[in-house]
Design a protein around this motif. Structure first.
Motif, PDB file in Angstrom:
ATOM      1  N   UNK A 132       0.836  -1.209   0.000  1.00  0.00           N
ATOM      2  CA  UNK A 132       0.000   0.000   0.000  1.00  0.00           C
ATOM      3  C   UNK A 132       0.869   1.256   0.000  1.00  0.00           C
ATOM      4  N   UNK A 133       1.957   1.229   0.761  1.00  0.00           N
ATOM      5  CA  UNK A 133       2.846   2.393   0.815  1.00  0.00           C
ATOM      6  C   UNK A 133       3.595   2.577  -0.503  1.00  0.00           C
ATOM      7  N   UNK A 134       3.959   1.457  -1.139  1.00  0.00           N
ATOM      8  CA  UNK A 134       4.709   1.514  -2.393  1.00  0.00           C
ATOM      9  C   UNK A 134       3.825   1.951  -3.563  1.00  0.00           C
ATOM     10  N   UNK A 135       2.598   1.462  -3.579  1.00  0.00           N
ATOM     11  CA  UNK A 135       1.672   1.743  -4.682  1.00  0.00           C
ATOM     12  C   UNK A 135       0.416   2.391  -4.107  1.00  0.00           C
ATOM     13  N   UNK A 136       0.498   3.663  -3.818  1.00  0.00           N
ATOM     14  CA  UNK A 136      -0.599   4.374  -3.155  1.00  0.00           C
ATOM     15  C   UNK A 136      -1.912   4.215  -3.930  1.00  0.00           C
ATOM     16  N   UNK A 140      -7.295   5.619  -7.404  1.00  0.00           N
ATOM     17  CA  UNK A 140      -7.052   4.579  -8.407  1.00  0.00           C
ATOM     18  C   UNK A 140      -8.080   3.451  -8.278  1.00  0.00           C
ATOM     19  N   UNK A 141      -8.245   2.736  -9.378  1.00  0.00           N
ATOM     20  CA  UNK A 141      -9.032   1.508  -9.361  1.00  0.00           C
ATOM     21  C   UNK A 141      -8.055   0.367  -9.085  1.00  0.00           C
ATOM     22  N   UNK A 142      -8.334  -0.440  -8.071  1.00  0.00           N
ATOM     23  CA  UNK A 142      -7.409  -1.475  -7.614  1.00  0.00           C
ATOM     24  C   UNK A 142      -7.946  -2.860  -7.980  1.00  0.00           C
ATOM     25  N   UNK A 143      -7.073  -3.681  -8.555  1.00  0.00           N
ATOM     26  CA  UNK A 143      -7.403  -5.065  -8.886  1.00  0.00           C
ATOM     27  C   UNK A 143      -6.453  -5.960  -8.092  1.00  0.00           C
ATOM     28  N   UNK A 153      -7.047  -9.862   1.575  1.00  0.00           N
ATOM     29  CA  UNK A 153      -8.122  -9.239   2.362  1.00  0.00           C
ATOM     30  C   UNK A 153      -7.627  -7.971   3.056  1.00  0.00           C
ATOM     31  N   UNK A 154      -6.422  -8.045   3.610  1.00  0.00           N
ATOM     32  CA  UNK A 154      -5.837  -6.862   4.245  1.00  0.00           C
ATOM     33  C   UNK A 154      -5.582  -5.756   3.225  1.00  0.00           C
ATOM     34  N   UNK A 155      -5.057  -6.132   2.057  1.00  0.00           N
ATOM     35  CA  UNK A 155      -4.807  -5.157   1.001  1.00  0.00           C
ATOM     36  C   UNK A 155      -6.085  -4.415   0.622  1.00  0.00           C
ATOM     37  N   UNK A 156      -7.169  -5.158   0.464  1.00  0.00           N
ATOM     38  CA  UNK A 156      -8.442  -4.551   0.064  1.00  0.00           C
ATOM     39  C   UNK A 156      -8.942  -3.558   1.106  1.00  0.00           C
ATOM     40  N   UNK A 157      -8.884  -3.963   2.370  1.00  0.00           N
ATOM     41  CA  UNK A 157      -9.351  -3.062   3.424  1.00  0.00           C
ATOM     42  C   UNK A 157      -8.488  -1.806   3.507  1.00  0.00           C
ATOM     43  N   UNK A 158      -7.182  -1.979   3.345  1.00  0.00           N
ATOM     44  CA  UNK A 158      -6.294  -0.813   3.359  1.00  0.00           C
ATOM     45  C   UNK A 158      -6.512   0.081   2.148  1.00  0.00           C
ATOM     46  N   UNK A 159      -6.747  -0.528   0.984  1.00  0.00           N
ATOM     47  CA  UNK A 159      -6.992   0.261  -0.227  1.00  0.00           C
ATOM     48  C   UNK A 159      -8.239   1.129  -0.067  1.00  0.00           C
ATOM     49  N   UNK A 160      -9.285   0.564   0.537  1.00  0.00           N
ATOM     50  CA  UNK A 160     -10.509   1.340   0.789  1.00  0.00           C
ATOM     51  C   UNK A 160     -10.209   2.476   1.768  1.00  0.00           C
ATOM     52  N   UNK A 165     -10.564   4.408  -5.640  1.00  0.00           N
ATOM     53  CA  UNK A 165     -11.844   4.666  -6.300  1.00  0.00           C
ATOM     54  C   UNK A 165     -12.716   3.412  -6.286  1.00  0.00           C
ATOM     55  N   UNK A 166     -12.095   2.261  -6.515  1.00  0.00           N
ATOM     56  CA  UNK A 166     -12.813   0.994  -6.438  1.00  0.00           C
ATOM     57  C   UNK A 166     -11.809  -0.116  -6.158  1.00  0.00           C
ATOM     58  N   UNK A 167     -12.312  -1.218  -5.629  1.00  0.00           N
ATOM     59  CA  UNK A 167     -11.478  -2.388  -5.373  1.00  0.00           C
ATOM     60  C   UNK A 167     -12.206  -3.604  -5.945  1.00  0.00           C
ATOM     61  N   UNK A 168     -11.499  -4.358  -6.770  1.00  0.00           N
ATOM     62  CA  UNK A 168     -12.044  -5.578  -7.375  1.00  0.00           C
ATOM     63  C   UNK A 168     -11.056  -6.706  -7.095  1.00  0.00           C
TER      64      UNK A 168
END
Length: 201
Positions: A132-136, A140-143, A153-160, A165-168
């Motif tokens: 998350x720190x490396x790729x803020x 952005x839309x995150x896949x 699961x942790x990545x998704x929660x942190x991205x939100x 903008x969205x997480x898929x």
């Protein structure tokens, strides 16, 4: 008497791991001795046993990289840790009864965190945080692939949390759909190439 899961050669974990019993040697200076409560099985524990990283592993080794336990012995300056739960980081393999760890890397676990959760609080959370720190994700839309993993699961929660903008997520099955529905995260099957290509673009 210490019980430890050793590997003395590389190979499939179920074929090369052996349970061995031995007395623990004297505690080294500036280390704590931790009586383990829980040590999980993570892909990062199993892959080195196969020999994937043998260029940086000297055999024999005790398996395991994370876990939680109670400090039972400590040098004078760390006596306050005796009886406390810690993560024994950067010490010996954690798949054993007693782990010796550098005292400065014994991370105290707060009382409100259950031991079973604390045991898994190192590898996946740190990996997710670094990504998350490396790729803020902000704006952005995150896949995310491998959606069944704890790291995903942790990545998704942190991205939100950090304003994606969205997480898929890409899943092998629908087993985790309920979890992702809770966070309004779209999930697609890994064999749905057309949808994956769409979200990848």
């Amino acid at each position: 008497m210490n019980r430890a899961l050793f590997y003395r050669k590389f190979g499939l974990p179920e074929q090369v791991l052996t349970l061995e019993y031995a007395d623990k040697s004297s505690l080294k200076e500036n280390c704590v001795r931790v009586q383990m409560l829980y040590a999980p099985i993570n892909a990062s524990d199993l892959i080195p046993i196969t020999g994937a990283y043998q260029h940086r592993i000297i055999l024999p080794q005790i398996a395991g990289y994370e876990g939680v336990g109670k400090v039972i012995e400590a040098p004078l300056s760390y006596q306050h840790l005796i009886g406390k739960r810690v993560l024994p980081l950067r010490g010996e393999g954690t798949w054993q009864s007693l782990v010796d760890s550098p005292a400065e890397y014994a991370i105290p676990v707060p009382d409100y965190i259950e031991s079973k959760i604390a045991a898994r609080a190192y590898i996946n959370p740190v990996a997710a945080w670094l990504m998350i720190k490396q790729f803020l994700p902000k704006g952005k839309h995150i896949l995310v692939t491998a959606a069944g993993s704890d790291c995903a699961k942790l990545l998704c929660k942190l991205a939100i949390k950090f304003a994606a903008l969205s997480v898929t997520v890409i899943c092998r099955s629908d087993n985790h759909a309920q979890y992702y529905n809770k966070y309004a995260i779209k999930h697609i099957k890994q064999d749905d190439k057309q949808t994956i290509e769409y979200f990848a673009r």
